[in-house]
Write a protein that holds these residues in place. Sequence first.
Motif, PDB file in Angstrom:
ATOM      1  N   ASN A  14       1.944   7.790  -5.809  1.00 21.57           N
ATOM      2  CA  ASN A  14       0.718   8.327  -6.375  1.00 21.57           C
ATOM      3  C   ASN A  14       0.110   7.328  -7.346  1.00 21.57           C
ATOM      4  O   ASN A  14       0.799   6.781  -8.205  1.00 21.57           O
ATOM      5  CB  ASN A  14       1.001   9.653  -7.087  1.00 21.57           C
ATOM      6  N   THR A  15      -1.203   7.118  -7.246  1.00 22.58           N
ATOM      7  CA  THR A  15      -1.865   6.130  -8.099  1.00 22.58           C
ATOM      8  C   THR A  15      -2.088   6.625  -9.524  1.00 22.58           C
ATOM      9  O   THR A  15      -2.382   5.824 -10.405  1.00 22.58           O
ATOM     10  CB  THR A  15      -3.218   5.722  -7.502  1.00 22.58           C
ATOM     11  N   TYR A  16      -1.950   7.919  -9.773  1.00 21.60           N
ATOM     12  CA  TYR A  16      -2.176   8.455 -11.108  1.00 21.60           C
ATOM     13  C   TYR A  16      -0.897   8.612 -11.926  1.00 21.60           C
ATOM     14  O   TYR A  16      -0.940   9.051 -13.062  1.00 21.60           O
ATOM     15  CB  TYR A  16      -2.907   9.796 -11.023  1.00 21.60           C
ATOM     16  N   SER A  66       0.855  -1.180   0.000  1.00 23.95           N
ATOM     17  CA  SER A  66       0.000   0.000   0.000  1.00 23.95           C
ATOM     18  C   SER A  66       0.891   1.229   0.000  1.00 23.95           C
ATOM     19  O   SER A  66       1.922   1.248   0.676  1.00 23.95           O
ATOM     20  CB  SER A  66      -0.893   0.003   1.237  1.00 23.95           C
ATOM     21  N   TYR A  99      -7.559   0.922 -14.905  1.00 21.59           N
ATOM     22  CA  TYR A  99      -8.429   1.730 -14.064  1.00 21.59           C
ATOM     23  C   TYR A  99      -9.862   1.241 -13.994  1.00 21.59           C
ATOM     24  O   TYR A  99     -10.588   1.601 -13.086  1.00 21.59           O
ATOM     25  CB  TYR A  99      -8.391   3.195 -14.528  1.00 21.59           C
TER      26      TYR A  99
END
Length: 144
Positions: free
Chosen positions: A76-78, A25, A140
């Motif tokens: 960062n997930t983006y 995570s 996504y």
Amino acid sequence: QLPSPPTAPYTLSHNITPGWDDPWSPRTAAQGPVRNHLSRENSYGLGVSDESNGSEKSTSKWHRRRKRFRVFILSNTYVPLLFRLINITFTTSALAVAIRIRVIEMVAHSMGAVGSSPTVVIIFAPLTLVHVMIAIYLEYFGRP
């Protein structure tokens, strides 16, 4: 007849590594407690650095920015979406330049004057764009 199961577990206990059996995570709190066991928390440069002794004023401004940027890229997930959009931008611009070169060659009646590069780009760029779009959709909106 099936053999009996072993009395000892197949893997060793990883007591010194908190969360070894949990998925990764990006949240810092989910990574387990911060401790100085063999100074492994700074193995990727994300932990508290030993040379600063906890004070941010002793490190340079460039070093702090670089460290913050590294943490941003890794957590960062983006960020994968950003890289895929950069890929789409460069592929689309390469396709546009290749088409423009092909049009100029056709008008000048000199097909192949530049070589085979525009043809290769015209063939593979649309396939690359489709691949990137599918990858974005699956990352996504697909199953985890």
